[in-house]
Structure formats: C-alpha cells, structure tokens
Design a protein around this motif. Structure first.
Motif, PDB file in Angstrom:
ATOM      1  N   ARG A 231       5.373  10.120  -4.302  1.00 55.22           N
ATOM      2  CA  ARG A 231       5.472   9.239  -3.127  1.00 55.22           C
ATOM      3  C   ARG A 231       5.254   7.784  -3.523  1.00 55.22           C
ATOM      4  O   ARG A 231       5.926   6.887  -3.018  1.00 55.22           O
ATOM      5  CB  ARG A 231       4.449   9.673  -2.070  1.00 55.22           C
ATOM      6  CG  ARG A 231       4.579   8.938  -0.752  1.00 55.22           C
ATOM      7  CD  ARG A 231       3.731   9.573   0.336  1.00 55.22           C
ATOM      8  NE  ARG A 231       2.309   9.342   0.163  1.00 55.22           N
ATOM      9  CZ  ARG A 231       1.423  10.241  -0.220  1.00 55.22           C
ATOM     10  NH1 ARG A 231       1.802  11.478  -0.495  1.00 55.22           N
ATOM     11  NH2 ARG A 231       0.138   9.939  -0.338  1.00 55.22           N
ATOM     12  N   ARG A 232       4.313   7.547  -4.429  1.00 59.22           N
ATOM     13  CA  ARG A 232       4.061   6.171  -4.872  1.00 59.22           C
ATOM     14  C   ARG A 232       5.277   5.591  -5.576  1.00 59.22           C
ATOM     15  O   ARG A 232       5.654   4.436  -5.350  1.00 59.22           O
ATOM     16  CB  ARG A 232       2.843   6.135  -5.803  1.00 59.22           C
ATOM     17  CG  ARG A 232       2.481   4.727  -6.253  1.00 59.22           C
ATOM     18  CD  ARG A 232       1.262   4.715  -7.152  1.00 59.22           C
ATOM     19  NE  ARG A 232       1.532   5.332  -8.455  1.00 59.22           N
ATOM     20  CZ  ARG A 232       0.606   5.470  -9.397  1.00 59.22           C
ATOM     21  NH1 ARG A 232      -0.640   5.075  -9.186  1.00 59.22           N
ATOM     22  NH2 ARG A 232       0.909   6.026 -10.563  1.00 59.22           N
TER      23      ARG A 232
ATOM     24  N   PHE B   1       1.515  12.827  -4.538  1.00 58.03           N
ATOM     25  CA  PHE B   1       1.118  11.425  -4.379  1.00 58.03           C
ATOM     26  C   PHE B   1       1.846  10.533  -5.374  1.00 58.03           C
ATOM     27  O   PHE B   1       2.345   9.462  -5.012  1.00 58.03           O
ATOM     28  CB  PHE B   1      -0.390  11.265  -4.563  1.00 58.03           C
ATOM     29  CG  PHE B   1      -0.817   9.819  -4.618  1.00 58.03           C
ATOM     30  CD1 PHE B   1      -0.918   9.068  -3.454  1.00 58.03           C
ATOM     31  CD2 PHE B   1      -1.068   9.197  -5.842  1.00 58.03           C
ATOM     32  CE1 PHE B   1      -1.280   7.722  -3.504  1.00 58.03           C
ATOM     33  CE2 PHE B   1      -1.428   7.859  -5.899  1.00 58.03           C
ATOM     34  CZ  PHE B   1      -1.531   7.129  -4.719  1.00 58.03           C
TER      35      PHE B   1
ATOM     36  N   THR C 155       0.835  -1.201   0.000  1.00 59.38           N
ATOM     37  CA  THR C 155       0.000   0.000   0.000  1.00 59.38           C
ATOM     38  C   THR C 155       0.871   1.252   0.000  1.00 59.38           C
ATOM     39  O   THR C 155       1.856   1.325   0.747  1.00 59.38           O
ATOM     40  CB  THR C 155      -0.909   0.014   1.245  1.00 59.38           C
ATOM     41  OG1 THR C 155      -1.703  -1.176   1.263  1.00 59.38           O
ATOM     42  CG2 THR C 155      -1.814   1.234   1.238  1.00 59.38           C
ATOM     43  N   VAL C 156       0.515   2.229  -0.814  1.00 60.42           N
ATOM     44  CA  VAL C 156       1.243   3.502  -0.805  1.00 60.42           C
ATOM     45  C   VAL C 156       1.041   4.168   0.554  1.00 60.42           C
ATOM     46  O   VAL C 156      -0.098   4.405   0.976  1.00 60.42           O
ATOM     47  CB  VAL C 156       0.739   4.441  -1.920  1.00 60.42           C
ATOM     48  CG1 VAL C 156       1.464   5.786  -1.851  1.00 60.42           C
ATOM     49  CG2 VAL C 156       0.937   3.793  -3.291  1.00 60.42           C
ATOM     50  N   PRO C 157       2.124   4.473   1.296  1.00 56.63           N
ATOM     51  CA  PRO C 157       1.969   5.049   2.638  1.00 56.63           C
ATOM     52  C   PRO C 157       1.616   6.533   2.589  1.00 56.63           C
ATOM     53  O   PRO C 157       1.821   7.209   1.578  1.00 56.63           O
ATOM     54  CB  PRO C 157       3.359   4.840   3.247  1.00 56.63           C
ATOM     55  CG  PRO C 157       4.289   4.917   2.076  1.00 56.63           C
ATOM     56  CD  PRO C 157       3.535   4.272   0.927  1.00 56.63           C
ATOM     57  N   ASP C 158       1.094   7.025   3.706  1.00 52.94           N
ATOM     58  CA  ASP C 158       0.789   8.452   3.800  1.00 52.94           C
ATOM     59  C   ASP C 158       2.056   9.289   3.892  1.00 52.94           C
ATOM     60  O   ASP C 158       2.070  10.453   3.496  1.00 52.94           O
ATOM     61  CB  ASP C 158      -0.084   8.720   5.030  1.00 52.94           C
ATOM     62  CG  ASP C 158      -1.473   8.101   4.903  1.00 52.94           C
ATOM     63  OD1 ASP C 158      -1.956   7.981   3.757  1.00 52.94           O
ATOM     64  OD2 ASP C 158      -2.057   7.723   5.931  1.00 52.94           O
ATOM     65  N   ALA C 159       3.111   8.699   4.431  1.00 48.11           N
ATOM     66  CA  ALA C 159       4.407   9.378   4.535  1.00 48.11           C
ATOM     67  C   ALA C 159       5.502   8.346   4.330  1.00 48.11           C
ATOM     68  O   ALA C 159       5.325   7.164   4.622  1.00 48.11           O
ATOM     69  CB  ALA C 159       4.554  10.055   5.893  1.00 48.11           C
TER      70      ALA C 159
ATOM     71  N   ARG D  90      -3.034   3.531  -8.826  1.00 49.00           N
ATOM     72  CA  ARG D  90      -3.608   4.310  -7.721  1.00 49.00           C
ATOM     73  C   ARG D  90      -2.839   4.030  -6.433  1.00 49.00           C
ATOM     74  O   ARG D  90      -1.646   4.213  -6.372  1.00 49.00           O
ATOM     75  CB  ARG D  90      -5.106   4.066  -7.628  1.00 49.00           C
ATOM     76  CG  ARG D  90      -5.836   4.525  -8.908  1.00 49.00           C
ATOM     77  CD  ARG D  90      -7.335   4.622  -8.747  1.00 49.00           C
ATOM     78  NE  ARG D  90      -7.916   5.098 -10.001  1.00 49.00           N
ATOM     79  CZ  ARG D  90      -9.207   5.256 -10.218  1.00 49.00           C
ATOM     80  NH1 ARG D  90     -10.079   4.976  -9.246  1.00 49.00           N
ATOM     81  NH2 ARG D  90      -9.660   5.693 -11.383  1.00 49.00           N
ATOM     82  N   GLY D  91      -3.504   3.513  -5.397  1.00 50.88           N
ATOM     83  CA  GLY D  91      -2.805   3.326  -4.126  1.00 50.88           C
ATOM     84  C   GLY D  91      -2.187   1.952  -3.939  1.00 50.88           C
ATOM     85  O   GLY D  91      -1.736   1.618  -2.841  1.00 50.88           O
TER      86      GLY D  91
END
Length: 249
Positions: free
Chosen positions: A71-72, A68, A40-44, A125-126
């Motif tokens: 980060r991904r 985003f 899962t792509v993390p929030d940070a 996406r995520g």
C-alpha cells in the motif's frame, strides 16, 4: 523556483494539496526551493489512484512481503503522479518514467520527455516524501528516527574524516545525529543521479540538522558537481533532507 514568495507558496500548496486530497491522500508542503511534499500512507487506497499506475508498478507492489508495504508503494507512486500532473500538466495515467543508466526516473509524457521535469521520492515507515522541480536535478530522502544499533560502525564506513570529527565533537552519537547526516548523503547521491555508484564516504555534506525554517542550505561538491543541500528534523521523529544541483553558469 528559487525565489518564490510566501504568498505564492501558500496558494500553490493549497491547490496541489487539494489534488492529493481528491486522490485520497493527505499531504503537506515542506518549505524548500522546489515543491517538496510529505504524504501519509493512507489506511486504504482510492481505486482511481491505483488505476492511474502502470502495469509494472502494480506488479512490483504485489511482490512486497506485507499489505502495508504494498500500500505504501502504491500510495507513493500515486502521489508522484498526482503531483506530476499538477506541476507539469501530464495526466497521471499517461505519465511514463524512463530510468537513466543508474535507475533514476525521468518523466515522459504523451509527446516524449518533459523538458526540465525532475522528480525524487523516498519513504520510511508511514511517511512518504515526494518532490518535483523544473530547475535542475534534485534528490530527497526521509528516515524515521529510530534506534540504529550499528550507527558508530556506519559512521566509520560512510562518513568522511571531517564528518566523523564533527560528529565526535558534537558529543555522544545519537540516532538523530547519524540519520540527519545519512539523509543528506542519500539526497545528494539521488540529485547526482548515480545512487551508490557514488560512495557516501567520497564527499562531505556536513553535520547537523534543523538548518532553520527557511531555505537554510549547505554547499556540497561531488565529482566536480556543485549542489545545495538542506535538512529538517520534523517533530523529532522524521529526518528529512533535500538536495539540488546548481544550474551551470
């Protein structure tokens, strides 16, 4: 790796999952004949994870249009390195990825290329999909199930006559139906290592999804190369596929 036991898979998944967790990533092992991870792509992002990426990866991440997407990308390539260290022993920060003529990366370590190490990565996406294998070339692909406005046109453009007939026989074309075929196409092309230099319409990978919870596969032949391919419908919102070239002999 094709005949691993459920107990071994459980222990391996726990250890590799722990390595991801220490790097600030949450992932789970998907059953396949080689290590296949959904992350899962993390929030940070963990600072140490970012630090293990090379200059080119960090530069490319900064060229994405949104925070985003950047980060991904960093999370995906960080996960690839963390799992590469776990499975092949090459420290994450010392891994080098050298592309073939078509852009498929090959792992190099301190002493050059790592014999047998094959990887594949995909994201939508995520969701991030990362795979490693010591038993032949592999490819993986993930797509978030979503409305595809031109799905019918894409089927005509990219699917063989047999696949088009099978999709038509299955009833009205659904987004999941199209994407389940598409991820198989992508995974097979990645396993071959030639990307879109091999047209999707030039080979038949079958139609259908959710080939079972085990190692359900179909046989695919592309340009004289034989491979196995499997795919899953995860919770109805992710279409996932893997492919692996069969070893000679």
């Amino acid at each position: 790796m094709a005949s691993v036991s459920p107990a071994w898979i459980g222990a391996e998944a726990w250890r590799a999952g722990s390595a991801l967790k220490r790097a600030g990533l949450a992932g789970r092992r998907i059953e396949a004949p080689f290590p296949l991870w959904l992350v899962t792509v993390p929030d940070a992002l963990d600072a140490d994870l970012v630090a293990c990426l090379d200059r080119a990866e960090n530069a490319r991440a900064h060229r994405f249009s949104t925070a985003f997407l950047s980060r991904r990308y960093l999370a995906a390539h960080g996960a690839l390195r963390v799992l590469g260290e776990y499975y092949f022993g090459v420290p994450a920060a010392r891994q080098r990825y050298v592309p073939n003529a078509f852009g498929k990366p090959c792992l190099h370590g301190i002493a050059g290329s790592v014999s047998g190490a094959q990887c594949s990565i995909s994201y939508s996406r995520g969701a991030i999909l990362v795979a490693w294998s010591a038993d032949g070339d592999i490819g993986v692909d993930v797509e978030t199930v979503r409305p595809i406005a031109d799905a019918a046109d894409l089927v005509t453009l990219h699917c063989t006559a047999a696949e088009q007939a099978a999709l038509k026989a299955a009833g009205p074309l659904t987004d999941l139906g199209f994407l389940s075929v598409w991820v198989r196409k992508e995974a097979c092309m990645k396993a071959l290592g030639k990307g879109f230099a091999c047209p999707p319409s030039s080979f038949d990978c079958g139609v259908g999804h959710g080939l079972g919870s085990g190692f359900g596969t179909c046989a695919v032949e592309i340009e004289g190369h034989h491979m196995d391919c499997g795919n899953y419908d995860l919770k109805g919102d992710l279409a996932v596929a893997w492919a692996r070239l069969r070893l000679a002999g």
